[in-house]
Design a protein around this motif. Sequence first.
Motif, PDB file in Angstrom:
ATOM      1  N   PRO B  46       0.822  -1.225   0.000  1.00  0.00           N
ATOM      2  CA  PRO B  46       0.000   0.000   0.000  1.00  0.00           C
ATOM      3  C   PRO B  46       0.854   1.272   0.000  1.00  0.00           C
ATOM      4  CG  PRO B  46      -0.784  -1.536   1.654  1.00  0.00           C
ATOM      5  CD  PRO B  46       0.496  -2.096   1.138  1.00  0.00           C
ATOM      6  N   LEU B  47       1.889   1.283   0.835  1.00  0.00           N
ATOM      7  CA  LEU B  47       2.725   2.488   0.893  1.00  0.00           C
ATOM      8  C   LEU B  47       3.424   2.721  -0.444  1.00  0.00           C
ATOM      9  CD1 LEU B  47       4.373   2.370   4.453  1.00  0.00           C
ATOM     10  CD2 LEU B  47       2.521   3.827   3.636  1.00  0.00           C
ATOM     11  N   ILE B  50       0.908   4.140  -2.883  1.00  0.00           N
ATOM     12  CA  ILE B  50       0.623   5.553  -2.599  1.00  0.00           C
ATOM     13  C   ILE B  50       1.760   6.425  -3.121  1.00  0.00           C
ATOM     14  CG2 ILE B  50       0.411   7.274  -0.771  1.00  0.00           C
ATOM     15  CD1 ILE B  50      -0.922   5.014   0.918  1.00  0.00           C
ATOM     16  N   LEU B  53       1.693   6.608  -6.955  1.00  0.00           N
ATOM     17  CA  LEU B  53       0.556   7.195  -7.667  1.00  0.00           C
ATOM     18  C   LEU B  53       0.208   8.608  -7.228  1.00  0.00           C
ATOM     19  CD1 LEU B  53      -1.698   4.012  -7.700  1.00  0.00           C
ATOM     20  CD2 LEU B  53      -0.343   4.935  -9.588  1.00  0.00           C
ATOM     21  N   SER B  54       0.727   9.029  -6.120  1.00  0.00           N
ATOM     22  CA  SER B  54       0.322  10.359  -5.670  1.00  0.00           C
ATOM     23  C   SER B  54       1.502  11.316  -5.744  1.00  0.00           C
ATOM     24  CB  SER B  54      -0.220  10.283  -4.248  1.00  0.00           C
ATOM     25  OG  SER B  54       0.750   9.698  -3.415  1.00  0.00           O
ATOM     26  N   PHE B  56       2.864  14.716  -3.715  1.00  0.00           N
ATOM     27  CA  PHE B  56       2.676  15.655  -2.604  1.00  0.00           C
ATOM     28  C   PHE B  56       4.039  16.160  -2.196  1.00  0.00           C
ATOM     29  CE2 PHE B  56       2.778  11.284  -1.101  1.00  0.00           C
ATOM     30  CZ  PHE B  56       3.779  11.321  -0.146  1.00  0.00           C
ATOM     31  N   ARG B 131      -3.854   4.218 -16.826  1.00  0.00           N
ATOM     32  CA  ARG B 131      -4.711   4.794 -15.793  1.00  0.00           C
ATOM     33  C   ARG B 131      -5.865   5.572 -16.427  1.00  0.00           C
ATOM     34  NH1 ARG B 131      -1.176   8.051 -11.563  1.00  0.00           N
ATOM     35  NH2 ARG B 131      -2.972   9.273 -10.900  1.00  0.00           N
ATOM     36  N   LEU B 135      -9.817   4.696 -16.336  1.00  0.00           N
ATOM     37  CA  LEU B 135     -10.782   5.678 -15.849  1.00  0.00           C
ATOM     38  C   LEU B 135     -11.835   5.943 -16.916  1.00  0.00           C
ATOM     39  CD1 LEU B 135      -8.480   8.209 -13.962  1.00  0.00           C
ATOM     40  CD2 LEU B 135     -10.222   6.715 -12.985  1.00  0.00           C
ATOM     41  N   ARG B 141     -12.386   3.709  -8.084  1.00  0.00           N
ATOM     42  CA  ARG B 141     -11.035   3.756  -7.529  1.00  0.00           C
ATOM     43  C   ARG B 141     -10.502   2.370  -7.207  1.00  0.00           C
ATOM     44  NH1 ARG B 141     -12.355   7.959  -3.548  1.00  0.00           N
ATOM     45  NH2 ARG B 141     -12.477   9.823  -4.812  1.00  0.00           N
ATOM     46  N   ARG B 142     -11.401   1.576  -6.626  1.00  0.00           N
ATOM     47  CA  ARG B 142     -10.949   0.253  -6.224  1.00  0.00           C
ATOM     48  C   ARG B 142     -10.565  -0.589  -7.446  1.00  0.00           C
ATOM     49  NH1 ARG B 142     -15.081  -2.916  -2.734  1.00  0.00           N
ATOM     50  NH2 ARG B 142     -14.962  -1.012  -1.524  1.00  0.00           N
ATOM     51  N   LEU B 144      -9.690   0.515 -10.285  1.00  0.00           N
ATOM     52  CA  LEU B 144      -8.492   1.105 -10.887  1.00  0.00           C
ATOM     53  C   LEU B 144      -7.237   0.558 -10.199  1.00  0.00           C
ATOM     54  CD1 LEU B 144      -7.143   3.283 -12.712  1.00  0.00           C
ATOM     55  CD2 LEU B 144      -7.331   4.823 -10.771  1.00  0.00           C
ATOM     56  N   LEU B 145      -7.276   0.623  -8.871  1.00  0.00           N
ATOM     57  CA  LEU B 145      -6.102   0.200  -8.115  1.00  0.00           C
ATOM     58  C   LEU B 145      -5.841  -1.290  -8.328  1.00  0.00           C
ATOM     59  CD1 LEU B 145      -4.138   1.584  -6.206  1.00  0.00           C
ATOM     60  CD2 LEU B 145      -5.397   0.578  -4.303  1.00  0.00           C
TER      61      LEU B 145
END
Lengths: 293, 233
Positions: B46-47, B50, B53-54, B56, B131, B135, B141-142, B144-145
Amino acid sequence: MFKKTRYLSLAILFVFMLCLVGCGQNAEQAVKKTDVILATTTSTQDSGLLDELIPVFEEKTGYKIKTIAVGTGAALAMGEKGEADVLLTHAPADEQKLVEAGLVTNYQLVMHNDFVIVGPADDPAGIKGTATAAEALKKIKESNSLFVSRGDDSGTHKMEKKLWEAAGITPEVGATYQETGQGMGQTLIVAEQNKGYTLTDRGTYLAQKKNLTLEIMVEGEKSLLNIYHVMQVNPEKFSEDIAGKMNTEGAKAFVDFLVSAEAQEIIGNFGVDTYGEPLFYPDAGKSEDELGK
Amino acid sequence: MQLIWDGLVQAFFILLNLDPEVLEVCWLTLKVSGTATLVSVLIGVPLGCILALSRFPGRNFLVSLANFGMGLPPVVVGLWVSIFLWRSGPFGSLGIIYTPTAMIIAQAVIASPLVISFTLAAVQQISPRLRLHLLALGANRRQLLWNLIKEARLGLLAAVMAGFGGVISEVGASQMVGGNIKGETRVLTTATVMEVNKGNFDVAIALSVILLALAYGVTALLTSLQQRRSNYE
């Protein structure tokens, strides 16, 4: 847009932490009263002695011994911090400090064997048969022969430092003085490979002998006695937090067992079959001064 | 040469006789390292996703941390986990020092950065167009992931293998937080070190052969999983 996954993963992480904590606590509750942490020197484990003694003790008392075999320095430090319940070590001078500070109680003599200086068979420093270890060390130094030291503050290393002091030499790490920082078994292997002299307890040397060409050069001097004591850590010297986790009854039971006739007999017979001589001599009830006479 | 041969013969006999003590050590090795890998996958995948894909602020720093963590020395992890778990440490009240649980924690700390970094690399290299494509097909979202993870499975299984390989082979942390206690925290690596110290080189060689065989067996299993599924689609 991936906020949700982030929450999800955090949740998973959290649940897992809880699981881990949960497992740990369950395990602790189940074993709390039976586990006894024994911090000891490597020689008692590497010689195989503890494998003989501990099953008998566990069978008799129902306690479970968790043996943490480290150098004597580390074992005493574990006692000082309250991380162990009972200690079996071989550095009387340092142990005495803990006894005086009240950190350990029920301090009992268990057994002894002796230290020997071993070296390559061709004996480049010509120390074979030298009367005292100090004299032998002087010769090793003068002939620029290699000496391999434990260098790990173990009981053997403490003894070695004492002997250098008696010889009036302060060894410095270099081409003729190496520190391995490892256990006795490993250090013997290094001495063997590098053709150096080293100080070893007789038990570990005998156990390793099948892999070694090193021979005993100096032995028999009274100052080379290797004396093992057992003692329990005193919970009164620690905060309630730590003392509450100690197993005082278990520690006492183990001390009592090691000095019992049964354990003393096991110690006296240990190794006779394999090496033709005992690795340790049982000494319960004697005083330190009586040894080696 | 004689020594190597003796060791191999010894290994053969230990396996043949199913020596209960060695079997116990093997089982514990698999249990501890397997659980630690599982934990690190549950944390790391999961980390890693994240991070992949993100975007920040501070993301690059975290990525560099994960990459750095791949080389985390096991002894350092062992020391720190010990300090935390000792009776005098902040988590001393758990009473889990010198238990398999402590070893699992230490090994999970070692394996997690490996899993994070491998996952990150696997997911990030998927074409961004996939992606958009998913979409556009109306994936939530689920979905997609899930599809992205499926797409990245080769890399993800590599992550699992790297994590497992990292922890089953380490000795420093296991020795420190486990204590090499017979029947409880003695795993193949710590047992090998101990046998060397005892002078039993043949047994040590035997254990090392068994460790290699075990590690290879698990890796081969994962590899077949990885390769078979990639042939379908």
